[in-house]
Motif scaffolding. Structure first.
Motif, PDB file in Angstrom:
ATOM      1  N   PHE A 136      34.508  51.298  41.592  1.00  0.00           N
ATOM      2  CA  PHE A 136      34.291  49.860  41.782  1.00  0.00           C
ATOM      3  C   PHE A 136      34.498  49.402  43.221  1.00  0.00           C
ATOM      4  N   LEU A 137      35.316  50.121  44.000  1.00  0.00           N
ATOM      5  CA  LEU A 137      35.686  49.631  45.330  1.00  0.00           C
ATOM      6  C   LEU A 137      35.034  50.400  46.471  1.00  0.00           C
ATOM      7  N   SER A 138      34.334  51.484  46.172  1.00  0.00           N
ATOM      8  CA  SER A 138      33.783  52.320  47.241  1.00  0.00           C
ATOM      9  C   SER A 138      32.431  51.840  47.746  1.00  0.00           C
ATOM     10  N   GLY A 139      31.805  50.913  47.033  1.00  0.00           N
ATOM     11  CA  GLY A 139      30.457  50.488  47.398  1.00  0.00           C
ATOM     12  C   GLY A 139      29.381  51.257  46.678  1.00  0.00           C
ATOM     13  N   MET A 140      29.757  52.090  45.705  1.00  0.00           N
ATOM     14  CA  MET A 140      28.758  52.862  44.981  1.00  0.00           C
ATOM     15  C   MET A 140      27.978  51.984  44.007  1.00  0.00           C
ATOM     16  N   LEU A 141      28.637  51.023  43.391  1.00  0.00           N
ATOM     17  CA  LEU A 141      27.965  50.151  42.431  1.00  0.00           C
ATOM     18  C   LEU A 141      27.223  49.011  43.103  1.00  0.00           C
ATOM     19  N   ALA A 142      27.727  48.569  44.253  1.00  0.00           N
ATOM     20  CA  ALA A 142      27.107  47.455  44.973  1.00  0.00           C
ATOM     21  C   ALA A 142      27.663  47.416  46.388  1.00  0.00           C
ATOM     22  N   PRO A 143      26.869  46.972  47.352  1.00  0.00           N
ATOM     23  CA  PRO A 143      27.405  46.790  48.707  1.00  0.00           C
ATOM     24  C   PRO A 143      28.566  45.796  48.682  1.00  0.00           C
ATOM     25  N   LEU A 144      29.518  45.976  49.561  1.00  0.00           N
ATOM     26  CA  LEU A 144      30.675  45.074  49.577  1.00  0.00           C
ATOM     27  C   LEU A 144      30.287  43.655  49.965  1.00  0.00           C
ATOM     28  N   GLU A 145      29.093  43.470  50.530  1.00  0.00           N
ATOM     29  CA  GLU A 145      28.616  42.119  50.827  1.00  0.00           C
ATOM     30  C   GLU A 145      28.459  41.287  49.560  1.00  0.00           C
ATOM     31  N   MET A 146      28.370  41.935  48.408  1.00  0.00           N
ATOM     32  CA  MET A 146      28.249  41.228  47.141  1.00  0.00           C
ATOM     33  C   MET A 146      29.604  40.724  46.632  1.00  0.00           C
ATOM     34  N   PHE A 147      30.695  41.201  47.229  1.00  0.00           N
ATOM     35  CA  PHE A 147      32.031  40.776  46.813  1.00  0.00           C
ATOM     36  C   PHE A 147      32.362  39.421  47.428  1.00  0.00           C
ATOM     37  N   PRO A 148      33.199  38.593  46.773  1.00  0.00           N
ATOM     38  CA  PRO A 148      33.723  37.384  47.420  1.00  0.00           C
ATOM     39  C   PRO A 148      34.455  37.750  48.704  1.00  0.00           C
ATOM     40  N   ALA A 149      34.402  36.891  49.693  1.00  0.00           N
ATOM     41  CA  ALA A 149      34.942  37.198  51.019  1.00  0.00           C
ATOM     42  C   ALA A 149      36.415  37.577  50.966  1.00  0.00           C
ATOM     43  N   ALA A 150      37.214  36.856  50.165  1.00  0.00           N
ATOM     44  CA  ALA A 150      38.653  37.138  50.101  1.00  0.00           C
ATOM     45  C   ALA A 150      38.920  38.517  49.512  1.00  0.00           C
ATOM     46  N   ILE A 151      38.184  38.860  48.462  1.00  0.00           N
ATOM     47  CA  ILE A 151      38.359  40.181  47.841  1.00  0.00           C
ATOM     48  C   ILE A 151      37.888  41.280  48.780  1.00  0.00           C
ATOM     49  N   ARG A 152      36.781  41.041  49.458  1.00  0.00           N
ATOM     50  CA  ARG A 152      36.258  42.046  50.383  1.00  0.00           C
ATOM     51  C   ARG A 152      37.250  42.312  51.517  1.00  0.00           C
ATOM     52  N   ALA A 153      37.905  41.272  52.004  1.00  0.00           N
ATOM     53  CA  ALA A 153      38.874  41.434  53.088  1.00  0.00           C
ATOM     54  C   ALA A 153      40.030  42.331  52.665  1.00  0.00           C
ATOM     55  N   VAL A 154      40.450  42.216  51.400  1.00  0.00           N
ATOM     56  CA  VAL A 154      41.546  43.053  50.892  1.00  0.00           C
ATOM     57  C   VAL A 154      41.061  44.479  50.652  1.00  0.00           C
ATOM     58  N   VAL A 155      39.895  44.607  50.045  1.00  0.00           N
ATOM     59  CA  VAL A 155      39.360  45.931  49.713  1.00  0.00           C
ATOM     60  C   VAL A 155      39.159  46.775  50.961  1.00  0.00           C
ATOM     61  N   LEU A 156      38.794  46.158  52.067  1.00  0.00           N
ATOM     62  CA  LEU A 156      38.526  46.894  53.297  1.00  0.00           C
ATOM     63  C   LEU A 156      39.772  47.540  53.892  1.00  0.00           C
ATOM     64  N   TRP A 157      40.954  47.188  53.382  1.00  0.00           N
ATOM     65  CA  TRP A 157      42.182  47.847  53.839  1.00  0.00           C
ATOM     66  C   TRP A 157      42.598  48.972  52.902  1.00  0.00           C
ATOM     67  N   THR A 158      41.831  49.210  51.854  1.00  0.00           N
ATOM     68  CA  THR A 158      42.080  50.346  50.964  1.00  0.00           C
ATOM     69  C   THR A 158      41.228  51.524  51.436  1.00  0.00           C
ATOM     70  N   PRO A 159      41.498  52.740  50.985  1.00  0.00           N
ATOM     71  CA  PRO A 159      40.700  53.881  51.467  1.00  0.00           C
ATOM     72  C   PRO A 159      39.313  53.983  50.845  1.00  0.00           C
ATOM     73  N   PHE A 160      39.074  53.286  49.738  1.00  0.00           N
ATOM     74  CA  PHE A 160      37.865  53.527  48.955  1.00  0.00           C
ATOM     75  C   PHE A 160      36.556  53.144  49.648  1.00  0.00           C
ATOM     76  N   PRO A 161      36.465  51.998  50.359  1.00  0.00           N
ATOM     77  CA  PRO A 161      35.186  51.684  51.009  1.00  0.00           C
ATOM     78  C   PRO A 161      34.761  52.709  52.053  1.00  0.00           C
ATOM     79  N   TYR A 162      35.715  53.446  52.585  1.00  0.00           N
ATOM     80  CA  TYR A 162      35.412  54.391  53.656  1.00  0.00           C
ATOM     81  C   TYR A 162      34.978  55.750  53.119  1.00  0.00           C
ATOM     82  N   LEU A 163      34.919  55.866  51.796  1.00  0.00           N
ATOM     83  CA  LEU A 163      34.410  57.079  51.176  1.00  0.00           C
ATOM     84  C   LEU A 163      32.907  57.018  50.954  1.00  0.00           C
ATOM     85  N   ILE A 164      32.349  55.795  50.844  1.00  0.00           N
ATOM     86  CA  ILE A 164      30.901  55.638  50.643  1.00  0.00           C
ATOM     87  C   ILE A 164      30.333  54.489  51.482  1.00  0.00           C
ATOM     88  N   TYR A 165      30.871  53.288  51.300  1.00  0.00           N
ATOM     89  CA  TYR A 165      30.286  52.084  51.908  1.00  0.00           C
ATOM     90  C   TYR A 165      30.193  52.178  53.429  1.00  0.00           C
TER      91      TYR A 165
END
Length: 244
Positions: free
Chosen positions: A168-197
């Motif tokens: 759900f957080l790596s960008g495999m299901l959808a680009p992170l641009e589809m996430f609400p801005a506040a959620i995207r800001a938090v997710v970008l500090w986790t390791p998961f977006p950097y595995l795919i997105y």
């Protein structure tokens, strides 16, 4: 890896899930309410497919079997950490699946000629670097989970929990641009977006924060490496496999 090329073909085909999601998002983008054009979705999910082909990892299942069956014991007698056997078998598999992935990409462009694009030299160079770093980070994360096999017979169950977050957080299901801005800001500090997105966005030319991206990958890499070595030392004391 090449010897079992028939099996490898099925593994490559199993990674086409992003291309199925692409069709859904392309249809949704035609409503004009998602901020990205249909062709941008097509290119993004093709990049996701390529990134997944080179970052897929399965070391937790191999290491878990070695511990449970006592096959780890002879490897511990050799003057090299057993992790390198797994690491380079993964690297070899990347080269073995490369021709199959190239054929699928060719078929993809025949079906979607409007999605053909030529990445810049900078995008290609940074893309190769980030894909390599993403693979290393993904391998390190999963190998850390695999070491839990010293204490439990189902270390793979821990990995399956991580996979839910990865899905759900790596960008495999959808680009992170589809996430609400506040959620995207938090997710970008986790390791998961950097595995795919992150690497996929670089390949297709989508705007990303390079400084935050590379520093976050480095930070999580150091954290998992430290945790990995600590668990490894304690796990060897716990290990009681056949011949250990």
């Amino acid at each position: 890896m090449v010897e079992y090329r028939a099996e490898l073909l099925f593994w490559v085909l199993s990674g086409t899930f992003p291309l199925i999601l692409m069709g859904i998002w392309v249809e949704a983008a035609r409503s004009g309410q998602f901020g990205l054009q249909p062709v941008e979705f097509i290119r993004y999910f093709l990049a996701v497919f390529l990134v997944r082909q080179f970052t897929v990892v399965w070391v937790v299942w191999e290491f878990e079997r070695e511990v449970l069956e006592g096959k780890l014991s002879p490897n511990l007698l050799q003057p090299i950490d057993p992790v390198w056997r797994h690491f380079f078998s993964h690297v070899a598999e990347r080269f073995a699946r490369l021709p199959l992935a190239a054929v699928l990409v060719g078929v993809f462009f025949l079906l979607y000629p409007q999605a053909i694009w030529l990445p810049s030299v900078k995008a290609i160079a940074l893309g190769l670097i980030t894909v390599s770093l993403s693979f290393c980070l993904r391998f390190l994360m999963q190998y850390t989970s695999a070491i839990l096999a010293f204490w439990t017979e189902r270390a793979s169950a821990v990995e399956q929990f991580w996979f839910l977050l990865y899905l759900f957080l790596s960008g495999m299901l959808a680009p992170l641009e589809m996430f609400p801005a506040a959620i995207r800001a938090v997710v970008l500090w986790t390791p998961f977006p950097y595995l795919i997105y992150f690497p996929a966005s670089i390949l297709v030319g989508m705007p990303v924060n390079y400084t935050q991206g590379f520093l976050t990958m480095l930070g999580w890499g150091i954290l998992f490496f430290g945790l990995n070595r600590w668990l490894w030392r304690r796990g060897l004391k716990q290990y009681s496999g056949m011949g250990a």
